[in-house]
Write a protein that holds these residues in place. Sequence first.
Motif, PDB file in Angstrom:
ATOM      1  N   ILE A 335       2.253  -4.392   7.241  1.00 43.34           N
ATOM      2  CA  ILE A 335       1.303  -4.224   6.129  1.00 43.34           C
ATOM      3  C   ILE A 335       0.308  -3.113   6.441  1.00 43.34           C
ATOM      4  O   ILE A 335       0.034  -2.232   5.608  1.00 43.34           O
ATOM      5  CB  ILE A 335       0.557  -5.547   5.864  1.00 43.34           C
ATOM      6  N   THR A 336      -0.222  -3.132   7.660  1.00 44.52           N
ATOM      7  CA  THR A 336      -1.185  -2.100   8.066  1.00 44.52           C
ATOM      8  C   THR A 336      -0.528  -0.729   8.117  1.00 44.52           C
ATOM      9  O   THR A 336      -1.107   0.276   7.681  1.00 44.52           O
ATOM     10  CB  THR A 336      -1.782  -2.441   9.443  1.00 44.52           C
ATOM     11  N   ARG A 337       0.688  -0.664   8.643  1.00 42.28           N
ATOM     12  CA  ARG A 337       1.395   0.617   8.720  1.00 42.28           C
ATOM     13  C   ARG A 337       1.611   1.216   7.333  1.00 42.28           C
ATOM     14  O   ARG A 337       1.476   2.427   7.134  1.00 42.28           O
ATOM     15  CB  ARG A 337       2.743   0.419   9.417  1.00 42.28           C
ATOM     16  N   ALA A 338       1.944   0.362   6.373  1.00 39.72           N
ATOM     17  CA  ALA A 338       2.159   0.846   5.009  1.00 39.72           C
ATOM     18  C   ALA A 338       0.878   1.429   4.421  1.00 39.72           C
ATOM     19  O   ALA A 338       0.890   2.509   3.814  1.00 39.72           O
ATOM     20  CB  ALA A 338       2.673  -0.293   4.131  1.00 39.72           C
ATOM     21  N   ARG A 339      -0.241   0.732   4.636  1.00 42.60           N
ATOM     22  CA  ARG A 339      -1.505   1.182   4.053  1.00 42.60           C
ATOM     23  C   ARG A 339      -2.049   2.431   4.752  1.00 42.60           C
ATOM     24  O   ARG A 339      -2.517   3.373   4.093  1.00 42.60           O
ATOM     25  CB  ARG A 339      -2.525   0.043   4.122  1.00 42.60           C
ATOM     26  N   VAL A 340      -1.993   2.421   6.083  1.00 35.70           N
ATOM     27  CA  VAL A 340      -2.441   3.604   6.821  1.00 35.70           C
ATOM     28  C   VAL A 340      -1.551   4.797   6.497  1.00 35.70           C
ATOM     29  O   VAL A 340      -2.013   5.927   6.372  1.00 35.70           O
ATOM     30  CB  VAL A 340      -2.443   3.324   8.344  1.00 35.70           C
ATOM     31  N   GLY A 341      -0.252   4.529   6.345  1.00 35.82           N
ATOM     32  CA  GLY A 341       0.678   5.595   5.992  1.00 35.82           C
ATOM     33  C   GLY A 341       0.333   6.240   4.673  1.00 35.82           C
ATOM     34  O   GLY A 341       0.384   7.469   4.528  1.00 35.82           O
ATOM     35  N   LEU A 342      -0.042   5.420   3.678  1.00 36.86           N
ATOM     36  CA  LEU A 342      -0.423   5.981   2.381  1.00 36.86           C
ATOM     37  C   LEU A 342      -1.687   6.822   2.513  1.00 36.86           C
ATOM     38  O   LEU A 342      -1.788   7.906   1.913  1.00 36.86           O
ATOM     39  CB  LEU A 342      -0.645   4.850   1.374  1.00 36.86           C
ATOM     40  N   GLY A 343      -2.652   6.345   3.303  1.00 37.68           N
ATOM     41  CA  GLY A 343      -3.867   7.121   3.526  1.00 37.68           C
ATOM     42  C   GLY A 343      -3.572   8.443   4.209  1.00 37.68           C
ATOM     43  O   GLY A 343      -4.155   9.483   3.870  1.00 37.68           O
ATOM     44  N   PHE A 344      -2.646   8.411   5.168  1.00 35.08           N
ATOM     45  CA  PHE A 344      -2.269   9.632   5.877  1.00 35.08           C
ATOM     46  C   PHE A 344      -1.611  10.627   4.928  1.00 35.08           C
ATOM     47  O   PHE A 344      -1.903  11.843   4.967  1.00 35.08           O
ATOM     48  CB  PHE A 344      -1.323   9.289   7.025  1.00 35.08           C
ATOM     49  N   VAL A 345      -0.734  10.135   4.058  1.00 36.74           N
ATOM     50  CA  VAL A 345      -0.081  11.006   3.084  1.00 36.74           C
ATOM     51  C   VAL A 345      -1.117  11.644   2.162  1.00 36.74           C
ATOM     52  O   VAL A 345      -1.027  12.831   1.821  1.00 36.74           O
ATOM     53  CB  VAL A 345       0.970  10.220   2.279  1.00 36.74           C
ATOM     54  N   LEU A 346      -2.131  10.867   1.771  1.00 40.77           N
ATOM     55  CA  LEU A 346      -3.192  11.405   0.922  1.00 40.77           C
ATOM     56  C   LEU A 346      -3.953  12.524   1.632  1.00 40.77           C
ATOM     57  O   LEU A 346      -4.210  13.588   1.047  1.00 40.77           O
ATOM     58  CB  LEU A 346      -4.156  10.289   0.525  1.00 40.77           C
ATOM     59  N   VAL A 347      -4.285  12.311   2.893  1.00 38.17           N
ATOM     60  CA  VAL A 347      -5.042  13.321   3.654  1.00 38.17           C
ATOM     61  C   VAL A 347      -4.245  14.616   3.795  1.00 38.17           C
ATOM     62  O   VAL A 347      -4.780  15.721   3.574  1.00 38.17           O
ATOM     63  CB  VAL A 347      -5.436  12.766   5.038  1.00 38.17           C
ATOM     64  N   VAL A 348      -2.968  14.514   4.166  1.00 35.66           N
ATOM     65  CA  VAL A 348      -2.187  15.740   4.353  1.00 35.66           C
ATOM     66  C   VAL A 348      -1.928  16.431   3.011  1.00 35.66           C
ATOM     67  O   VAL A 348      -1.803  17.668   2.962  1.00 35.66           O
ATOM     68  CB  VAL A 348      -0.862  15.464   5.092  1.00 35.66           C
ATOM     69  N   THR A 349      -1.881  15.665   1.916  1.00 35.95           N
ATOM     70  CA  THR A 349      -1.731  16.286   0.598  1.00 35.95           C
ATOM     71  C   THR A 349      -2.949  17.134   0.262  1.00 35.95           C
ATOM     72  O   THR A 349      -2.825  18.261  -0.236  1.00 35.95           O
ATOM     73  CB  THR A 349      -1.532  15.208  -0.488  1.00 35.95           C
ATOM     74  N   LEU A 350      -4.108  16.609   0.537  1.00 34.33           N
ATOM     75  CA  LEU A 350      -5.341  17.364   0.282  1.00 34.33           C
ATOM     76  C   LEU A 350      -5.447  18.583   1.198  1.00 34.33           C
ATOM     77  O   LEU A 350      -5.811  19.676   0.760  1.00 34.33           O
ATOM     78  CB  LEU A 350      -6.554  16.457   0.477  1.00 34.33           C
ATOM     79  N   ALA A 351      -5.098  18.406   2.475  1.00 38.09           N
ATOM     80  CA  ALA A 351      -5.274  19.479   3.451  1.00 38.09           C
ATOM     81  C   ALA A 351      -4.277  20.614   3.245  1.00 38.09           C
ATOM     82  O   ALA A 351      -4.662  21.795   3.149  1.00 38.09           O
ATOM     83  CB  ALA A 351      -5.146  18.915   4.864  1.00 38.09           C
ATOM     84  N   ILE A 352      -2.990  20.278   3.180  1.00 31.52           N
ATOM     85  CA  ILE A 352      -1.963  21.321   3.108  1.00 31.52           C
ATOM     86  C   ILE A 352      -1.982  22.041   1.768  1.00 31.52           C
ATOM     87  O   ILE A 352      -1.937  23.283   1.715  1.00 31.52           O
ATOM     88  CB  ILE A 352      -0.578  20.712   3.383  1.00 31.52           C
ATOM     89  N   TRP A 353      -2.077  21.301   0.696  1.00 40.13           N
ATOM     90  CA  TRP A 353      -2.078  21.953  -0.615  1.00 40.13           C
ATOM     91  C   TRP A 353      -3.416  22.629  -0.907  1.00 40.13           C
ATOM     92  O   TRP A 353      -3.474  23.590  -1.689  1.00 40.13           O
ATOM     93  CB  TRP A 353      -1.699  20.964  -1.706  1.00 40.13           C
TER      94      TRP A 353
END
Length: 496
Positions: A335-353
Amino acid sequence: MSSEAHVEKSGVPVGTTIDHDSEKAVPPYDTPQENAGWLYRERRIGPITFPYYASPISQLLIVAFVCFLCPGMFNALSGLGGAGQLDATVSDDSTVALYSTFATVAFFSGTICNKVGIKATLSFGGFGYALYSASFLAYNHTKNRGFVIFAGALLGVCAGLLWCAQGTIMMSYPAEKVKGRYISIFWIIFNLGAVIGSLVPLIDNLKNKGDNVGDGTYIGFLILMAAGAVLALFLLDSNKIIRKDGSKVISVQHPSWKSEIVGLWEVLLSEPWILLLFPMFFSSNYFYSYQFNAYNLARFTTRTRSLNSLLYWLSQIIGALFMGFALDYSRVSRITRARVGLGFVLVVTLAIWGGGYAFQKDYTRANADKLHKIDWVDSNYGGPLFLYMCYGLYDAIWQTYVYWIMGALSNNARKLAIYAGFYKGIQSAGSAVTFRLDSLKVPYINMFGSTWGLLLASIVCAAPVVFMKIREHIPATEDLKFSDETDSVEKFEQRD
């Protein structure tokens, strides 16, 4: 009619087969080492022990190398921008045809795969990729636009079948605790195909700074893709696969035409929240048109595009390796991995794009041809190259996470086949839309904005599923409700 289920924590021994007609439970297979057949014998060469041929990992590797040689090479070709042509129009039109048929066929690919078999499905898929490369070889000499578009449309049919079989095997063969690793292993090998495939145009175009790629590039891709079609014939039927602990892998049983439609409706009716993942599916390939054509094709010389493509797919290997193993990190709950993973995807989306916007705002579609094409010898090449590698890293992170989420929602092979159909169908619809926008010469900044905005919006839409539907384990009795096996399991448990 009999059906097979790998049942865990349900009171039924692992590997038990439930026969619906007799309602009797058949004991699990012996461990592979106790099977006399060569399919179940490990091979040792020096210090290295190779898994037996009928093991899940061996079969995954075969599928991975088929994708290495077929879609992997296709990605290397697409990564050049315009499929190696200076004018991307014919490539865009072919790609629109490809993803339009792909989106249609993907929803019914499970049934087709079940009727003709995995071997034939994958082999036919490989043929489509080889023909696609051949069409551009012909276009270099005849300018036959219709043949290229036809090849794209046929490839969409072939790819829909190939990816359904691949997705179902990748998500249903592994146990829950190693699904991320299986996805990672597949994605690494698959993208290694694009990395090696990118060497073909790179070597062929070392001295080519501003022309279409040469015939040698297309011939090389044609040979490799044809080899992938042949390799697919070495895959085993799923009912012959046995895990190392002796349990049978879930047979990849896809529904009939009637139950396919019923099954699709059943998933949407019983799990309407799956619609919240559709934007994530739609956007999962949406960025390719921008990255390949509006960025790589528009701003770099031919030989530099080849090098960029190689490093783009190499970055995907790094992204898949990191994301896949991080999502299986056993010291943290799923459960934690899924939620942290979504947060990580959000951060890299903001940073890279965000970094992509800083580069994109300095040129437009109208003036791109007038600007200096960046070459690898230029002093300002480092920054744009790093950004393109980050785009590749991002693609692998996104795809691995989406596959892992689907695998975390179910262990049922039939349901996962429908999820895979949804995923590839909707993904292909997104690709058809964005490549059509590029064909219509939509301004680059508009394409960039729609891509970035869609990615961010899809993360927000997926959040309720990630936070409310991901659990530590899916009980077998609950997971089997979808496949009408629950009654048999419950009766067996009552007798026992």
